[in-house]
Motif scaffolding. Structure first.
Motif, PDB file in Angstrom:
ATOM      1  N   PRO A 162      68.729 -71.228 -26.652  1.00  0.00           N
ATOM      2  CA  PRO A 162      69.248 -72.516 -27.168  1.00  0.00           C
ATOM      3  C   PRO A 162      70.758 -72.623 -27.066  1.00  0.00           C
ATOM      4  O   PRO A 162      71.293 -73.710 -26.800  1.00  0.00           O
TER       5      PRO A 162
ATOM      6  N   TRP B 250      71.618 -73.457 -23.507  1.00  0.00           N
ATOM      7  CA  TRP B 250      71.221 -74.852 -23.267  1.00  0.00           C
ATOM      8  C   TRP B 250      72.270 -75.812 -23.843  1.00  0.00           C
ATOM      9  O   TRP B 250      72.703 -76.761 -23.185  1.00  0.00           O
ATOM     10  N   GLY B 251      72.700 -75.530 -25.069  1.00  0.00           N
ATOM     11  CA  GLY B 251      73.707 -76.384 -25.708  1.00  0.00           C
ATOM     12  C   GLY B 251      75.037 -76.347 -24.966  1.00  0.00           C
ATOM     13  O   GLY B 251      75.673 -77.385 -24.763  1.00  0.00           O
ATOM     14  N   VAL B 252      75.441 -75.154 -24.533  1.00  0.00           N
ATOM     15  CA  VAL B 252      76.704 -75.014 -23.792  1.00  0.00           C
ATOM     16  C   VAL B 252      76.607 -75.761 -22.458  1.00  0.00           C
ATOM     17  O   VAL B 252      77.541 -76.466 -22.058  1.00  0.00           O
TER      18      VAL B 252
ATOM     19  N   GLN C  80      74.698 -78.351 -21.735  1.00  0.00           N
ATOM     20  CA  GLN C  80      74.743 -79.795 -22.009  1.00  0.00           C
ATOM     21  C   GLN C  80      76.183 -80.265 -22.215  1.00  0.00           C
ATOM     22  O   GLN C  80      76.596 -81.311 -21.719  1.00  0.00           O
ATOM     23  N   THR C  81      76.930 -79.464 -22.966  1.00  0.00           N
ATOM     24  CA  THR C  81      78.325 -79.822 -23.261  1.00  0.00           C
ATOM     25  C   THR C  81      79.171 -79.741 -21.995  1.00  0.00           C
ATOM     26  O   THR C  81      80.052 -80.577 -21.760  1.00  0.00           O
TER      27      THR C  81
ATOM     28  N   LYS D  41      78.669 -82.702 -19.865  1.00  0.00           N
ATOM     29  CA  LYS D  41      79.393 -83.840 -20.448  1.00  0.00           C
ATOM     30  C   LYS D  41      80.896 -83.732 -20.142  1.00  0.00           C
ATOM     31  O   LYS D  41      81.559 -84.722 -19.825  1.00  0.00           O
ATOM     32  N   ALA D  42      81.395 -82.492 -20.214  1.00  0.00           N
ATOM     33  CA  ALA D  42      82.832 -82.266 -19.999  1.00  0.00           C
ATOM     34  C   ALA D  42      83.238 -82.548 -18.556  1.00  0.00           C
ATOM     35  O   ALA D  42      84.395 -82.884 -18.274  1.00  0.00           O
TER      36      ALA D  42
ATOM     37  N   LEU E 142      85.309 -85.579 -17.357  1.00  0.00           N
ATOM     38  CA  LEU E 142      86.771 -85.613 -17.441  1.00  0.00           C
ATOM     39  C   LEU E 142      87.420 -85.373 -16.077  1.00  0.00           C
ATOM     40  O   LEU E 142      88.527 -85.850 -15.814  1.00  0.00           O
TER      41      LEU E 142
ATOM     42  N   LEU F 231      73.751 -70.839 -35.763  1.00  0.00           N
ATOM     43  CA  LEU F 231      73.406 -71.858 -34.763  1.00  0.00           C
ATOM     44  C   LEU F 231      72.698 -73.040 -35.425  1.00  0.00           C
ATOM     45  O   LEU F 231      72.848 -74.182 -34.994  1.00  0.00           O
TER      46      LEU F 231
ATOM     47  N   MET G 237      80.977 -67.828 -33.963  1.00  0.00           N
ATOM     48  CA  MET G 237      80.874 -68.565 -32.705  1.00  0.00           C
ATOM     49  C   MET G 237      79.603 -69.432 -32.735  1.00  0.00           C
ATOM     50  O   MET G 237      79.573 -70.548 -32.225  1.00  0.00           O
TER      51      MET G 237
ATOM     52  N   MET H 287      76.603 -78.043 -30.428  1.00  0.00           N
ATOM     53  CA  MET H 287      76.244 -78.297 -29.024  1.00  0.00           C
ATOM     54  C   MET H 287      74.735 -78.409 -28.843  1.00  0.00           C
ATOM     55  O   MET H 287      74.257 -79.062 -27.925  1.00  0.00           O
ATOM     56  N   ILE H 288      73.988 -77.709 -29.704  1.00  0.00           N
ATOM     57  CA  ILE H 288      72.525 -77.805 -29.654  1.00  0.00           C
ATOM     58  C   ILE H 288      72.067 -79.029 -30.454  1.00  0.00           C
ATOM     59  O   ILE H 288      71.218 -79.791 -30.018  1.00  0.00           O
TER      60      ILE H 288
ATOM     61  N   PRO I  67      72.553 -82.959 -28.654  1.00  0.00           N
ATOM     62  CA  PRO I  67      71.553 -83.455 -27.687  1.00  0.00           C
ATOM     63  C   PRO I  67      70.136 -83.436 -28.233  1.00  0.00           C
ATOM     64  O   PRO I  67      69.314 -84.281 -27.858  1.00  0.00           O
ATOM     65  N   LEU I  68      69.856 -82.488 -29.142  1.00  0.00           N
ATOM     66  CA  LEU I  68      68.517 -82.437 -29.744  1.00  0.00           C
ATOM     67  C   LEU I  68      68.257 -83.703 -30.557  1.00  0.00           C
ATOM     68  O   LEU I  68      67.193 -84.330 -30.443  1.00  0.00           O
TER      69      LEU I  68
ATOM     70  N   GLY J 108      84.010 -82.794 -25.329  1.00  0.00           N
ATOM     71  CA  GLY J 108      83.075 -81.710 -25.001  1.00  0.00           C
ATOM     72  C   GLY J 108      83.800 -80.439 -24.587  1.00  0.00           C
ATOM     73  O   GLY J 108      83.440 -79.331 -24.993  1.00  0.00           O
ATOM     74  N   LEU J 109      84.852 -80.607 -23.809  1.00  0.00           N
ATOM     75  CA  LEU J 109      85.638 -79.454 -23.354  1.00  0.00           C
ATOM     76  C   LEU J 109      86.300 -78.755 -24.555  1.00  0.00           C
ATOM     77  O   LEU J 109      86.331 -77.525 -24.630  1.00  0.00           O
TER      78      LEU J 109
ATOM     79  N   SER K 250      85.104 -78.693 -27.537  1.00  0.00           N
ATOM     80  CA  SER K 250      84.027 -77.977 -28.237  1.00  0.00           C
ATOM     81  C   SER K 250      83.783 -76.613 -27.596  1.00  0.00           C
ATOM     82  O   SER K 250      83.572 -75.613 -28.294  1.00  0.00           O
ATOM     83  N   LEU K 251      83.822 -76.589 -26.254  1.00  0.00           N
ATOM     84  CA  LEU K 251      83.608 -75.313 -25.551  1.00  0.00           C
ATOM     85  C   LEU K 251      84.713 -74.313 -25.887  1.00  0.00           C
ATOM     86  O   LEU K 251      84.450 -73.129 -26.125  1.00  0.00           O
TER      87      LEU K 251
ATOM     88  N   LEU L 109      84.364 -72.916 -29.335  1.00  0.00           N
ATOM     89  CA  LEU L 109      83.339 -71.858 -29.344  1.00  0.00           C
ATOM     90  C   LEU L 109      83.885 -70.553 -28.742  1.00  0.00           C
ATOM     91  O   LEU L 109      83.779 -69.477 -29.349  1.00  0.00           O
TER      92      LEU L 109
END
Lengths: 48, 467
Positions: free
Chosen positions: A31, A34-36, A38-39, A42-43, A46, B32, B165, B172-173, B176-177, B303-304, B306-307, B310
């Motif tokens: 999961p 998967w979340g990373v 998806q992000t 999206k990123a 840019l 998470l 983390m 991020m999960i 979209p969920l 989004g970037l 957020s990465l 993390l």
């Protein structure tokens, strides 16, 4: 690295196999990846 | 009660053969899940259009964005309060019972919230997701911390960084969920929100059960095979143990409270403004026709960030094992002051690439600040009640959660009222945040070893079974 025997709190032996370790990490890893992903998708907007 | 006894600390002491690398995934299962809270904004528009059915045209009785915003605010305030209140209980009963309590509150909060959505009762939503769910957040956030520190005395930063983390990854999960579930249920309920809450409550409760039943605590005299505590003297790494009640009497606790408060408040300044900031600073007017940052690109920027939030949690926390906690925070603040002060100039000069790079580094250090604090506390106060001490320190996060947006919105609106536009409208926001980091830097520099008079006398043990 495994737990060593101790004198103060005897507990039954429990074997952590490589398979159980792999399953545990996959359970939370899938999961998260998967979340990373998806992000990250999206990123990408840019840079377009 | 047989089930209750299975949750007791005494039933979670690891036997010979247990692999300590099973503990981080157990912690991640909790973080998470509860990290979903940071994706709550995905519900904002749908919750504001339950009566009208059109997110762009709310009806007269629909909830306003401000009313909906309070749901998250209540949850974050309760996170800090419950972490502070239940920290010593957690140390006594052990992580398994605390994780179960967290799962019940967090999952239950969704279910109560679902009823609130179904009945269109904002009070019930505040109580469910905000109050009950917020308690689940607080207990869950601190539940694995002291256990990880005890399992990884040789890599405290790596271990706690991995768990925290997860909190960053949770959004991020969760985002979209929630979007997928609302789309699936949109024909069966207004905006599909109520059934989405039910499904998410059940999914998260079950997911957290993995953590509940996998977590183990090491025996009191356990140490990693081959582990030799460093003989190199470091004044900031204690060999003593300070209780949570004594820790709050020390200046070091309050200095770290200021450290966390300033780092989080400044980070929120960027997160709160990220999307409008990049769109307004790099609009068609400054970049040229058709070259400005679009709404979709701004969402990509968020989004970037957020990465990097993390990644920063793991990277900086792991680096602190080598650099030392005080040096790591000095980097967050020293480098942070320069970078925050640079942001308005980069916006003014339309240097988009550098602007994005600087924002990413800033946010990585914001995340790093969260992840490094448990190890800092453990260094200063010992591992005896580090989870409870961490819980009390998290009131700084709650304070920042209220203070940060207030400062940002007030300063930004003031500048706009003075006629400033684009990057210039954000100038005082970033200079103020840089000033806050100066306060944090000074607080961090003032941290010294804790006076030995606060140490527990004699060996410390935790009551088996939590009774």
């Amino acid at each position: 690295m495994s737990a060593q025997p101790n004198s103060s709190a005897p507990a039954p032996a429990e074997t952590s196999s490589t398979a159980s370790l792999a399953i545990a990490w996959l359970f939370v890893g899938i999961p998260l990846v998967w979340g990373v992903a998806q992000t990250f998708i999206k990123a990408l907007a840019l840079f377009q | 009660m047989a089930n209750a006894s299975l949750l007791d600390r005494s039933r979670t002491i690891a036997g010979p053969g247990y692999n300590r690398w099973l503990v981080p995934p157990a912690a991640l299962a909790i973080h998470l899940a509860i990290g979903q809270a940071y994706a709550f904004s995905v519900f904002k528009k749908p919750l504001g259009a339950l009566l009208s059915g059109d997110v762009d045209h709310p009806a007269a009785g629909d909830w306003s964005p401000a009313q909906i915003g309070w749901i998250f605010s209540i949850a974050i305030v309760l996170l800090g309060l419950s972490a502070a209140i239940f920290g010593t209980w957690l140390e006594r009963v052990g992580p398994r019972k605390a994780m179960m309590a967290s799962a019940l509150c967090f999952g239950g909060g969704f279910l109560i919230g679902s009823l609130g959505v179904h009945l269109h009762s904002l009070a019930l939503l505040y109580f469910g997701y905000g109050f009950v769910g917020g308690i689940g957040l607080g207990i869950g956030y601190i539940s694995p911390v002291s256990t990880l520190i005890k399992w990884f005395p040789d890599r405290k930063g790596v271990a706690t960084g991995m768990a925290i983390m997860g909190f960053g990854g949770g959004a991020m999960i969760g985002s979209p969920l929630a979007v997928a579930l609302m789309a699936h249920f949109k024909d069966s309920a207004p905006q599909g929100v109520a059934p989405t809450f039910i499904v998410m409550g059940i999914i998260y409760f079950l997911f957290m059960q993995f953590g509940v039943w996998t977590i183990r605590v090491p025996a009191d005299d356990w140490a990693p095979a081959g582990y030799v505590p460093s003989t190199e003297h470091s004044a900031l790494i204690t060999t003593g143990n300070v209780s949570a009640d004594n820790a709050i009497k020390t200046p070091q606790f309050w200095l770290l409270w200021v450290v966390l408060l300033t780092n989080v408040t400044a980070g929120i300044g960027v997160l709160e403004t990220a999307s409008p900031l990049i769109q307004e600073s790099f609009s068609d007017a400054t970049m040229g026709a058709g070259r400005g940052v679009t709404v979709a690109a701004a969402a990509g920027f968020v989004g970037l960030l957020s990465l990097f939030n993390l990644l920063g949690r793991f990277f900086w926390s792991s680096a602190s094992d080598k650099l030392g906690r005080k040096v790591t925070y000095a980097i967050y603040f020293g480098l942070g002051i320069l970078l925050y002060a640079l942001v308005p100039t980069l916006g003014h000069n339309a240097q988009l690439t550098l602007f994005v790079l600087v924002a990413c580094i800033i946010i990585s250090m914001y995340g790093g600040g969260f992840a490094t604090i448990p190890a800092y506390l453990s260094d200063l106060f010992g591992k005896y009640q580090v989870g409870a001490i961490h819980g009390r320190l998290l009131t700084a996060w709650s304070t920042a959660g209220v203070l940060g947006p207030l400062i940002v919105n007030y300063l930004h609106e003031s500048r706009k009222a003075e006629g400033f536009t684009g990057a210039a409208a954000y100038q005082t926001v970033f200079y103020t945040m840089a000033g806050l980091l100066v306060v944090g830097l000074l607080a961090n520099l003032a941290v010294t070893a804790v006076n030995e008079k606060y140490n527990e006398k004699g060996p410390v043990t935790i009551q088996p079974g939590g009774h």
